[in-house]
Design a protein around this motif. Sequence first.
Motif, PDB file in Angstrom:
ATOM      1  N   THR A 157      35.098  18.366 -30.034  1.00 31.06           N
ATOM      2  CA  THR A 157      34.424  18.071 -28.760  1.00 31.06           C
ATOM      3  C   THR A 157      34.289  16.556 -28.573  1.00 31.06           C
ATOM      4  N   ALA A 158      34.059  15.809 -29.650  1.00 29.74           N
ATOM      5  CA  ALA A 158      34.003  14.341 -29.513  1.00 29.74           C
ATOM      6  C   ALA A 158      35.354  13.793 -29.053  1.00 29.74           C
ATOM      7  N   CYS A 159      36.427  14.379 -29.543  1.00 32.55           N
ATOM      8  CA  CYS A 159      37.766  13.918 -29.131  1.00 32.55           C
ATOM      9  C   CYS A 159      38.019  14.270 -27.656  1.00 32.55           C
ATOM     10  N   ALA A 160      37.570  15.452 -27.238  1.00 29.59           N
ATOM     11  CA  ALA A 160      37.681  15.810 -25.809  1.00 29.59           C
ATOM     12  C   ALA A 160      36.924  14.781 -24.975  1.00 29.59           C
ATOM     13  N   GLY A 161      35.762  14.365 -25.462  1.00 29.68           N
ATOM     14  CA  GLY A 161      34.971  13.354 -24.761  1.00 29.68           C
ATOM     15  C   GLY A 161      35.675  12.009 -24.736  1.00 29.68           C
ATOM     16  N   ALA A 162      36.379  11.674 -25.814  1.00 30.47           N
ATOM     17  CA  ALA A 162      37.110  10.393 -25.869  1.00 30.47           C
ATOM     18  C   ALA A 162      38.213  10.370 -24.808  1.00 30.47           C
ATOM     19  N   ILE A 163      38.880  11.491 -24.628  1.00 28.31           N
ATOM     20  CA  ILE A 163      39.937  11.577 -23.608  1.00 28.31           C
ATOM     21  C   ILE A 163      39.300  11.468 -22.222  1.00 28.31           C
ATOM     22  N   ALA A 164      38.251  12.252 -21.981  1.00 30.62           N
ATOM     23  CA  ALA A 164      37.611  12.276 -20.663  1.00 30.62           C
ATOM     24  C   ALA A 164      37.045  10.909 -20.302  1.00 30.62           C
ATOM     25  N   GLN A 165      36.372  10.279 -21.241  1.00 27.80           N
ATOM     26  CA  GLN A 165      35.731   8.991 -20.982  1.00 27.80           C
ATOM     27  C   GLN A 165      36.767   7.924 -20.615  1.00 27.80           C
ATOM     28  N   ASN A 166      37.860   7.878 -21.374  1.00 21.12           N
ATOM     29  CA  ASN A 166      38.897   6.888 -21.123  1.00 21.12           C
ATOM     30  C   ASN A 166      39.549   7.100 -19.748  1.00 21.12           C
ATOM     31  N   LEU A 167      39.754   8.353 -19.412  1.00 26.95           N
ATOM     32  CA  LEU A 167      40.379   8.710 -18.127  1.00 26.95           C
ATOM     33  C   LEU A 167      39.469   8.347 -16.947  1.00 26.95           C
ATOM     34  N   VAL A 168      38.217   8.666 -17.074  1.00 31.34           N
ATOM     35  CA  VAL A 168      37.256   8.368 -16.003  1.00 31.34           C
ATOM     36  C   VAL A 168      37.152   6.845 -15.800  1.00 31.34           C
ATOM     37  N   ASN A 169      37.115   6.124 -16.918  1.00 30.31           N
ATOM     38  CA  ASN A 169      37.051   4.656 -16.838  1.00 30.31           C
ATOM     39  C   ASN A 169      38.265   4.073 -16.145  1.00 30.31           C
ATOM     40  N   GLU A 170      39.448   4.549 -16.547  1.00 26.84           N
ATOM     41  CA  GLU A 170      40.690   3.981 -16.025  1.00 26.84           C
ATOM     42  C   GLU A 170      40.924   4.357 -14.575  1.00 26.84           C
ATOM     43  N   MET A 171      40.640   5.608 -14.231  1.00 26.78           N
ATOM     44  CA  MET A 171      40.992   6.099 -12.899  1.00 26.78           C
ATOM     45  C   MET A 171      39.836   5.938 -11.907  1.00 26.78           C
ATOM     46  N   GLY A 172      38.675   5.644 -12.405  1.00 24.04           N
ATOM     47  CA  GLY A 172      37.513   5.475 -11.525  1.00 24.04           C
ATOM     48  C   GLY A 172      37.101   6.764 -10.837  1.00 24.04           C
TER      49      GLY A 172
END
Length: 260
Positions: A157-172
């Motif tokens: 679940t932490a890795c799922a969060g790492a993917i989601a967080q990076n995507l949200v940051n990059e794509m706004g």
Amino acid sequence: MKFFVYHTPELAPANILPDCAIVVDVLRATTTIATALNVGAEAVQVFSDIDQLMQVSEKWPADKRIRVGERGGAMVDGFDLGNSPLSCTPEVVKGKRLFMTTTNGTRSLERVQAAAVVLTAAFINRRAIVEYLMTKTPETVWVLGSGWEGNFSLEDTACAGAIAQNLVNEMGYPLDDFAGNDEVFAAISLYLQWQNNLFELLNHASHGQRLLRLGSYEDLKYCAQTDILDVLPMQKEPGVIVKSDIKKQSLQFWMEAPKT
Ligand code: 3SL
């Protein structure tokens, strides 16, 4: 893009599939898959059943196959390797097909193998996954943790969060539009809490502790690293995962496309 996190394969809805399914088993199946493909393995073919693996791999040339498997963290009797990513050196795996069976990761892959796109992710190749999602922008994305025998695992679940967080940051993306379920918020919060101490998180995780009891300290250290491999593992036919170069072609297109 609607992004969903499921902590285990059992929690994913039955009878539907996303446009893109991302299977995560940080300890250790998807870390091992990324590592093997990065150093030139021809493919990784996954099985939940040991007998089926033996039947299929028997038909493959002996000098081009490696049988990789664990049950309860320990190597399957008669196999060539356990599931340690550190065993996947170029000398051992280059040009070979890995026939892999593991306790949980291979079951998650089977659950979504009929999806249009199936990727595998771990902390070590998180960025490659994010770049793929940024360029292809699939409508629905599931990140499926593997857990342990049906139970939640911190590291997936932490890795799922790492993917989601990076995507949200990059794509706004506004988080409320992006998140398909509450688990996305939970996964991001878990990642943000531990992002600078992932090795410590893996030490707290129940499967991390199991692996430490089996002497796999170096594996935990390796699995806790973020963005060290630029490899995109993608299913090319049911159960067969290869290194894809789609991400690179798409990213180049995205960067070169005229801005309107
Ligand atoms: O459960 C799994 O799929 C494994 O990755 C477990 S282990 O870390 O290889 O023991």
